[in-house]
Design an enzyme around this catalytic site. Structure first.
Site, mmCIF file in Angstrom:
data_model
loop_
_atom_site.group_PDB
_atom_site.id
_atom_site.type_symbol
_atom_site.label_atom_id
_atom_site.label_comp_id
_atom_site.label_asym_id
_atom_site.label_seq_id
_atom_site.Cartn_x
_atom_site.Cartn_y
_atom_site.Cartn_z
ATOM 1 N N GLU A 1 1.002 -7.990 -19.284
ATOM 2 C CA GLU A 1 0.498 -7.173 -18.151
ATOM 3 C C GLU A 1 -0.616 -6.032 -18.385
ATOM 4 O O GLU A 1 -1.388 -5.925 -17.531
ATOM 5 C CB GLU A 1 1.829 -6.379 -17.694
ATOM 6 C CG GLU A 1 2.896 -6.858 -17.005
ATOM 7 C CD GLU A 1 3.563 -6.005 -16.342
ATOM 8 O OE1 GLU A 1 3.607 -5.331 -15.449
ATOM 9 O OE2 GLU A 1 4.767 -5.843 -17.175
ATOM 10 N N GLU B 1 10.623 -10.666 -22.280
ATOM 11 C CA GLU B 1 10.184 -9.137 -21.578
ATOM 12 C C GLU B 1 8.842 -8.611 -22.593
ATOM 13 O O GLU B 1 7.898 -8.128 -22.011
ATOM 14 C CB GLU B 1 11.412 -8.103 -21.711
ATOM 15 C CG GLU B 1 11.018 -6.739 -21.361
ATOM 16 C CD GLU B 1 10.164 -6.597 -19.859
ATOM 17 O OE1 GLU B 1 9.893 -5.452 -19.625
ATOM 18 O OE2 GLU B 1 10.401 -7.542 -19.042
ATOM 19 N N LYS C 1 3.077 -1.672 -8.459
ATOM 20 C CA LYS C 1 4.297 -1.397 -8.962
ATOM 21 C C LYS C 1 5.432 -2.143 -8.271
ATOM 22 O O LYS C 1 6.400 -2.437 -8.736
ATOM 23 C CB LYS C 1 4.536 0.194 -8.587
ATOM 24 C CG LYS C 1 5.840 0.608 -9.165
ATOM 25 C CD LYS C 1 5.803 0.535 -10.913
ATOM 26 C CE LYS C 1 7.188 0.752 -11.347
ATOM 27 N NZ LYS C 1 7.393 0.384 -12.777
ATOM 28 N N TRP D 1 -3.649 -1.970 -1.225
ATOM 29 C CA TRP D 1 -3.563 -3.188 -2.338
ATOM 30 C C TRP D 1 -3.764 -4.264 -1.022
ATOM 31 O O TRP D 1 -2.983 -4.757 -0.573
ATOM 32 C CB TRP D 1 -2.327 -3.214 -2.962
ATOM 33 C CG TRP D 1 -2.099 -4.243 -3.870
ATOM 34 C CD1 TRP D 1 -2.918 -4.336 -4.891
ATOM 35 C CD2 TRP D 1 -1.460 -5.315 -3.838
ATOM 36 N NE1 TRP D 1 -2.746 -5.732 -5.787
ATOM 37 C CE2 TRP D 1 -1.711 -6.202 -5.159
ATOM 38 C CE3 TRP D 1 -0.558 -5.877 -3.075
ATOM 39 C CZ2 TRP D 1 -1.150 -7.247 -5.493
ATOM 40 C CZ3 TRP D 1 0.132 -7.006 -3.606
ATOM 41 C CH2 TRP D 1 0.017 -7.778 -4.732
ATOM 42 N N LYS E 1 5.152 -7.490 -21.032
ATOM 43 C CA LYS E 1 4.660 -6.263 -21.212
ATOM 44 C C LYS E 1 3.316 -6.507 -21.789
ATOM 45 O O LYS E 1 2.440 -5.702 -21.576
ATOM 46 C CB LYS E 1 5.418 -5.279 -22.239
ATOM 47 C CG LYS E 1 6.584 -4.460 -21.422
ATOM 48 C CD LYS E 1 6.404 -3.849 -20.133
ATOM 49 C CE LYS E 1 6.546 -4.462 -18.874
ATOM 50 N NZ LYS E 1 7.583 -4.826 -18.382
ATOM 51 N N HIS F 1 9.829 -28.041 -30.139
ATOM 52 C CA HIS F 1 9.694 -28.864 -28.969
ATOM 53 C C HIS F 1 8.525 -28.696 -28.109
ATOM 54 O O HIS F 1 8.244 -29.161 -27.111
ATOM 55 C CB HIS F 1 10.618 -28.665 -28.047
ATOM 56 C CG HIS F 1 12.161 -28.852 -28.675
ATOM 57 N ND1 HIS F 1 12.774 -29.910 -28.905
ATOM 58 C CD2 HIS F 1 13.118 -27.875 -29.056
ATOM 59 C CE1 HIS F 1 13.835 -29.779 -30.044
ATOM 60 N NE2 HIS F 1 14.219 -28.708 -29.757
ATOM 61 N N ASN G 1 1.423 -0.020 6.149
ATOM 62 C CA ASN G 1 1.853 -0.947 4.800
ATOM 63 C C ASN G 1 2.844 -1.905 5.073
ATOM 64 O O ASN G 1 3.698 -1.846 5.849
ATOM 65 C CB ASN G 1 2.656 0.046 3.707
ATOM 66 C CG ASN G 1 3.331 -0.663 2.614
ATOM 67 O OD1 ASN G 1 2.802 -1.792 2.270
ATOM 68 N ND2 ASN G 1 4.351 -0.183 2.290
ATOM 69 N N GLY G 2 2.464 -3.334 4.740
ATOM 70 C CA GLY G 2 3.090 -4.177 5.004
ATOM 71 C C GLY G 2 2.264 -5.517 5.369
ATOM 72 O O GLY G 2 1.039 -5.513 5.157
ATOM 73 N N ARG H 1 0.907 2.461 -6.124
ATOM 74 C CA ARG H 1 1.318 1.484 -4.919
ATOM 75 C C ARG H 1 0.204 0.672 -4.694
ATOM 76 O O ARG H 1 0.299 -0.613 -4.065
ATOM 77 C CB ARG H 1 2.051 2.091 -3.757
ATOM 78 C CG ARG H 1 3.030 2.769 -4.047
ATOM 79 C CD ARG H 1 3.770 3.456 -2.631
ATOM 80 N NE ARG H 1 3.867 2.275 -1.660
ATOM 81 C CZ ARG H 1 5.029 1.592 -1.902
ATOM 82 N NH1 ARG H 1 5.988 1.922 -2.495
ATOM 83 N NH2 ARG H 1 5.093 0.666 -0.658
ATOM 84 N N CYS I 1 0.792 -1.226 0.100
ATOM 85 C CA CYS I 1 0.058 0.050 0.054
ATOM 86 C C CYS I 1 0.786 1.178 0.053
ATOM 87 O O CYS I 1 2.069 1.178 0.068
ATOM 88 C CB CYS I 1 -1.010 0.093 1.243
ATOM 89 S SG CYS I 1 -1.662 -1.559 1.753
#
Ligand code: AGP
Length: 604
Positions: free
Chosen positions: A486, A479, A599, A74, A483, A502, A100-101, A27, A2
């Site tokens: 996401e 990558e 993030k 979050w 992207k 394969h 936060n945590g 966040r 958060c």
């Protein structure tokens, strides 16, 4: 994970708290709230949903006061509801907390307190804190003692800010979650937050709080102490970033702004680190720093893992034993005192990477944090820190930090190849490093000429998107796929080109498009793999500096300027970032805050 904020001595606490929360919304954004001391009691306002929804609830009845705390969430414990939103209050409401945590031992504390008659209103781990503090206040402790005693009983990670009824003061503490103090000495005003952008509109004077520090702030007074009450000194540092930089400027999204900032951020990354005679100069690591190392291991997550893979490939090429491991899969069985463990993490706060870093450290490895955030946990916990200098990145999807991570790891790989006995530094130094220095220019050329938007539109109705490459194109393929996943929420996967036949080739149909990277030295082999997919009806998008070489099988070409094959992948990556961005924009996705993501992920 958060974002917390506090302001003390403000003329407009509510206004500043809401601005701060908006700057922290990257966040976490599933619920939010504020609490303000307004003389008689503490006014609490909280709501599930975005900050904009909280603003609406407050608009009709704005509490006034000069001291307040705020939170954007979050969820980790308890779904995003009004009751689970922060701030959380104690039984009588006189103690109010944002956090936060994760409090790992919250269940045992909760049942202990419930047994003593405390009633809980939410499903969160955080709510044990205000009840615990009130519990100690009831036993006659003063606020500082009650707070410190309560914090002592918490296991887990926390950046917590607390207010008590009738006191124009905020108390705070941190353990494994970021906490910074903003100082406006002139006005005797202070801010506390999970990250600097929260109060950059108000001050650029910052103090980085360390694990175990306690903060007590009131108008005109800031006191930092340790658990025993001894005063601790921390430097006030000036932040180079300004508020504008953390704003979107003329772009619709932070992601597009940050893609377009890549030339500047890369110049910052490379600035002063390449000598005129084509060698590397890293002030953090003078020649000989790593002489005793015989194995280099990279640990990271997500995009940072792809950058780490790129770095490991470069290092292996110079004869150094190097591996890249996804941090949550990391184990220390091969660690010796001659192991160098490099944690790659943009935010410096990713819990999986931090705990792998600690494990490596405990197993005797020498550790380096390659990060973008000065003062972050990784930077402070590792033996060494190397900054990628990419500037603030707000969009959840990492873009400019990937280029800066790869460039930084390329410099570090060269240093290691010089220091390590088994290393053979590259012979084409001058040519390579002069091309690396030109990369910002090449990136601007890609940004100015890219046809990615048209490519995104052309393949908008495809059902699956594959990205293939060999050697150091492979991390770029991974990558590109990450992207795309996401921010578009479409089915996308990255493969080593040779792996297609394969198994994954079974997924390829006329409803697929395959982005094929032709930036390295194995174009012929990748060509065969692209043709295998083409014969199964897939459209091929070739990313190359030589359109002629792919015209027989490529339906579309994304052009990149010619440069050294060891770094051309970064130019291709910019094209792939743009294809993802425009596709997501056409699908009307929440590009800067993709669903279910955040993030920096500070939970394991
Ligand atoms: C990338 O776009 C994502 N935001 C995510 O995969 C990210 O790279 C990962 O969580 C690691 O974050 P870090 O670099 O801050 O450690």
């Amino acid at each position: 994970m958060c974002g917390i904020i506090a302001c003390v001595g403000s003329d407009d606490a509510v206004g500043e708290l809401l601005t701060g929360l908006e700057n922290l919304e990257y966040r976490g954004y599933d619920s939010a709230g504020i609490a303000v001391q307004n003389g008689n009691n503490i006014a609490v306002r909280k709501k599930a949903g975005k900050i904009s929804e909280l603003k609406e609830t407050i608009a009709s009845d704005v509490p006034n006061g000069s001291v307040g705390i705020g939170h954007t969430r979050w969820s980790t414990h308890g779904p995003p509801t009004d009751a689970n939103a922060h701030p959380h209050t104690s039984q009588t409401g006189r103690v109010v907390v944002v956090h936060n945590g994760i409090i790992e031992n919250y269940e045992s504390i909760r049942s202990q307190l419930e047994a003593e008659g405390y009633e809980f209103k939410s499903e969160t781990d955080t709510e044990v804190i205000p009840h615990l503090v009130e519990h100690h206040l009831d036993k006659g402790m003063d606020v500082e003692q009650a707070f410190k005693t309560a914090v002592d009983e918490l296991d887990g990670s926390y950046a917590v800010a607390l207010m008590v009824d009738g006191e124009d003061k905020v108390y705070a503490a941190r353990q494994d979650s970021p906490l910074v103090v903003g100082v406006d000495d002139e006005a005797g005003r202070f801010y506390l937050a999970s990250d600097v952008p929260a109060f950059l509109d108000f001050t650029d004077e910052v103090i980085y709080i360390e694990d175990g520090d306690f903060v007590e702030v009131s108008p005109g007074s800031l006191v930092l102490t340790d658990r025993e009450g001894n005063v601790v000194e921390r430097d006030v540092e000036e932040v180079e970033w300004n508020a504008e930089e953390t704003g979107k400027g003329q772009y619709d999204h932070y992601m597009l702004k940050e893609i377009n900032e890549q030339a500047d951020s890369l110049s910052n990354t490379l600035g002063g680190r390449i000598t005129d005679d084509g060698d590397v100069s890293l002030e953090e690591f003078p020649p000989g720093t790593f002489e005793d190392v015989d194995h280099v291991e990279f640990i990271a997550c997500g995009t940072s893992y792809h950058a780490a893979l790129y770095g490991a490939t470069q290092l292996q090429r110079s004869g150094v034993r190097a591996t890249a491991t996804i941090a949550s899969e990391y184990d220390t069985s091969t660690v010796t005192e001659n192991t160098l463990t490099i944690a790659v993490t943009q935010s410096g706060e990713t819990a999986d990477t931090i705990s792998a870093l600690r494990a490596a450290q405990d197993a005797g490895a020498e550790t380096v944090a390659v990060t973008n955030v000065v003062g972050s946990s990784a930077a402070r916990e590792a033996d060494h820190a190397l900054y990628i200098r990419a500037g603030p990145e707000i969009g959840v999807a990492a873009t400019k930090t990937f280029s800066s991570q790869v460039a930084t790891l390329t410099l570090l790989a060269h240093r290691l190849s010089q220091d390590l006995e088994q290393g053979t530094p590259r012979e084409d130094n001058e040519e390579f490093f002069s091309e690396l220095e030109k990369l910002p220019e090449y990136i601007n050329e890609v940004l100015a000429t890219s046809t990615a938007e048209a490519v995104g539109e052309k393949y908008l109705d495809k059902e699956s998107y594959f990205f293939i490459g060999r050697d150091n194109e492979y991390p770029v393929a991974l990558e590109g796929a990450l992207k795309f996943k996401e921010i578009t929420y479409e089915h996308a996967e990255g493969f080593a080109s040779g792996e297609l036949k394969h198994g994954p080739l079974a997924l390829v149909t006329p409803k697929s498009v395959v982005f094929s990277l032709f930036t390295g030295e194995n174009g012929e082999k990748t060509r065969k793999n692209a043709e295998e997919a083409h014969t199964r009806g897939a459209d091929i998008v070739a990313i190359t500096d030589d359109a002629e070489s792919v015209h027989e099988f490529a339906d579309t070409v994304l052009h990149i300027p010619e440069t050294h094959p060891d770094i051309a992948g970064l130019l291709a990556n910019v094209q792939l970032q743009l294809v993802s961005y425009y596709t997501a924009d056409m699908l009307d996705r929440e590009i800067d805050k993709p669903r279910n993501l955040a993030k920096s992920v500070t939970v394991e």
